[in-house]
Design an enzyme around this catalytic site. Sequence first.
Site, PDB file in Angstrom:
ATOM      1  N   SER A 126     -42.058  19.727  27.654  1.00 39.07           N
ATOM      2  CA  SER A 126     -42.371  18.336  27.531  1.00 39.07           C
ATOM      3  C   SER A 126     -43.786  18.108  28.454  1.00 39.07           C
ATOM      4  CB  SER A 126     -41.187  17.394  28.295  1.00 39.07           C
ATOM      5  OG  SER A 126     -41.693  16.186  28.586  1.00 39.07           O
ATOM      6  N   TYR A 151     -35.561  16.675  36.235  1.00 37.20           N
ATOM      7  CA  TYR A 151     -35.744  17.033  34.905  1.00 37.20           C
ATOM      8  C   TYR A 151     -36.967  17.571  34.522  1.00 37.20           C
ATOM      9  CZ  TYR A 151     -37.319  16.271  30.145  1.00 37.20           C
ATOM     10  OH  TYR A 151     -37.699  16.548  28.904  1.00 37.20           O
ATOM     11  N   LYS A 155     -38.266  21.961  33.256  1.00 35.74           N
ATOM     12  CA  LYS A 155     -39.139  22.149  32.218  1.00 35.74           C
ATOM     13  C   LYS A 155     -40.165  23.210  32.724  1.00 35.74           C
ATOM     14  CE  LYS A 155     -37.071  19.812  28.921  1.00 35.74           C
ATOM     15  NZ  LYS A 155     -36.343  20.407  27.726  1.00 35.74           N
TER      16      LYS A 155
HETATM   17  C1  WQD Z   1     -42.571   4.797  28.170  1.00 33.23           C
HETATM   18  C2  WQD Z   1     -43.324   3.410  28.647  1.00 33.23           C
HETATM   19  C3  WQD Z   1     -42.535   2.750  30.733  1.00 33.23           C
HETATM   20  C4  WQD Z   1     -38.497   1.390  28.952  1.00 33.23           C
HETATM   21  C5  WQD Z   1     -40.078  10.028  29.355  1.00 33.23           C
HETATM   22  C6  WQD Z   1     -39.876  11.420  30.019  1.00 33.23           C
HETATM   23  C7  WQD Z   1     -40.610  12.479  29.183  1.00 33.23           C
HETATM   24  C8  WQD Z   1     -40.118  12.224  27.794  1.00 33.23           C
HETATM   25  C9  WQD Z   1     -40.289  10.965  27.093  1.00 33.23           C
HETATM   26  C10 WQD Z   1     -38.235  13.947  27.646  1.00 33.23           C
HETATM   27  C11 WQD Z   1     -43.515   3.404  30.245  1.00 33.23           C
HETATM   28  C12 WQD Z   1     -42.229   1.477  29.789  1.00 33.23           C
HETATM   29  C13 WQD Z   1     -39.647   2.064  29.141  1.00 33.23           C
HETATM   30  C14 WQD Z   1     -38.510   0.086  29.247  1.00 33.23           C
HETATM   31  C15 WQD Z   1     -40.698  -0.177  29.786  1.00 33.23           C
HETATM   32  N1  WQD Z   1     -38.641  12.756  27.760  1.00 33.23           N
HETATM   33  N2  WQD Z   1     -40.859   1.158  29.490  1.00 33.23           N
HETATM   34  N3  WQD Z   1     -39.419  -0.676  29.598  1.00 33.23           N
HETATM   35  O1  WQD Z   1     -41.362   7.701  30.747  1.00 33.23           O
HETATM   36  O2  WQD Z   1     -43.345   7.952  29.163  1.00 33.23           O
HETATM   37  O3  WQD Z   1     -41.311   9.453  29.336  1.00 33.23           O
HETATM   38  O4  WQD Z   1     -39.400   9.842  27.963  1.00 33.23           O
HETATM   39  O5  WQD Z   1     -38.907  14.835  27.504  1.00 33.23           O
HETATM   40  O6  WQD Z   1     -40.245  13.736  29.754  1.00 33.23           O
HETATM   41  O7  WQD Z   1     -40.546  11.331  30.945  1.00 33.23           O
HETATM   42  O8  WQD Z   1     -41.088   7.329  28.034  1.00 33.23           O
HETATM   43  O9  WQD Z   1     -39.925   5.568  26.974  1.00 33.23           O
HETATM   44  O10 WQD Z   1     -39.007   5.958  29.293  1.00 33.23           O
HETATM   45  O11 WQD Z   1     -41.487   5.024  28.782  1.00 33.23           O
HETATM   46  O12 WQD Z   1     -41.713  -0.934  30.053  1.00 33.23           O
HETATM   47  O13 WQD Z   1     -37.110  -0.505  29.114  1.00 33.23           O
HETATM   48  O14 WQD Z   1     -42.614   2.355  28.203  1.00 33.23           O
HETATM   49  O15 WQD Z   1     -42.683   2.099  31.881  1.00 33.23           O
HETATM   50  O16 WQD Z   1     -44.812   3.088  30.330  1.00 33.23           O
HETATM   51  P1  WQD Z   1     -41.739   8.089  29.194  1.00 33.23           P
HETATM   52  P2  WQD Z   1     -40.216   5.854  28.447  1.00 33.23           P
END
Ligand code: WQD
Length: 341
Positions: A126, A151, A155
């Site tokens: 990741s 998590y 990785k």
């Molecule tokens: C994306 C953006 C949030 C939810 C994570 C893991 C990464 C990978 C992918 C496994 C951010 C914003 C989110 C919401 C929001 N997973 N957001 N409202 O955090 O970039 O990555 O998932 O491998 O390892 O870290 O993904 O989709 O949670 O967030 O505003 O209800 O959307 O702040 O900017 P992230 P995400």
Amino acid sequence: MSTVLVTGGAGFIGSHTCVELLDAGFNIIVLDNFSNSKPESLRRIEKISGKSFKFYEADLLDLDAVNRVFDENPEIDAVIHFAGLKAVGESVSKPVEYYHNNITGTLMLIKAMRTHNVKRIVFSSSATVYGVNNPVPYVETMPTNSSTNPYGYTKVMIEQILKDVYAADNEWSISLLRYFNPIGAHSSGLIGEDPNGIPNNLFPYIQQVATGKREFLGVFGNDYDTPDGTGVRDYIHVVDLAKGHLCAVKYVMEHKGVEAVNLGTGKGSSVLDVLHAFEKACGKELPYKIMPRRAGDIDCYYAAPTKAKELFNWEAKYTIDDMCRDGWNFARQNPDGYGEG
Ligand code: WQD
């Protein structure tokens, strides 16, 4: 044709990768414990591909069960290893479970592979391994020894374990695939992202707002150093990601050594970019509210995708609009995901 064992093959990325492997003529065997997936996704893989395959409901922590899979299937040529817990927030509150499940599970898999002389593995890593101190776009040669959550550290540690396995035995061939933000669904609408409970990630949450399961999207902060103030990420279509795994397994069949490879588009999109693209796909306005920042989030990250193009001749082809079109097609047809089955 080669046979690939897919651990976690019933999951979101695993199921899409199984479809691509079957379509490319590989034989597959799936191992999954359904801790974050459902048997229905396996039936959907068979429906899309028109092919059947062996399946084992097993946990990687059960070494006897893992050895049995290899004993009963001596034709296994390579492994794609998806199985693992992956909720960032949950890992902060349950570190012991995350380290045990992800790391011990991987060690059991490696031991069974070594016992059966299977030394080709594609690992589901990741972008989180890049931590918070690297400049964007992330390049594979950057330091990856820190994360912001257990998590992410699993990785980092599993990548290190696999590098050490190769250092001890140069017969291994290992691909460490660093995903950015996989979203979307297969064009059939039969498989897609169906998380248990309240979605942690942006895209499945937007899907559930669009189907009416959630009242509005909470946007976690709009004061980041980005064009519209909301978080920017490198979203990649899950089918592009699956095709990247197909390239990686073909690569490990032909080469020895360890290669870390980014699977991303090289482009950043903000939370509001994704929300508005989804509104275009579903044809309706989706309500949202600006909320406080989420702990651990950073302003912006995206991939340098050059190495994947050079090594695998792979590049992402789908756009954010494609991802939202396909994600809406899945959500519309499966408002309750795969159901309870
Ligand atoms: C994306 C953006 C949030 C939810 C994570 C893991 C990464 C990978 C992918 C496994 C951010 C914003 C989110 C919401 C929001 N997973 N957001 N409202 O955090 O970039 O990555 O998932 O491998 O390892 O870290 O993904 O989709 O949670 O967030 O505003 O209800 O959307 O702040 O900017 P992230 P995400």
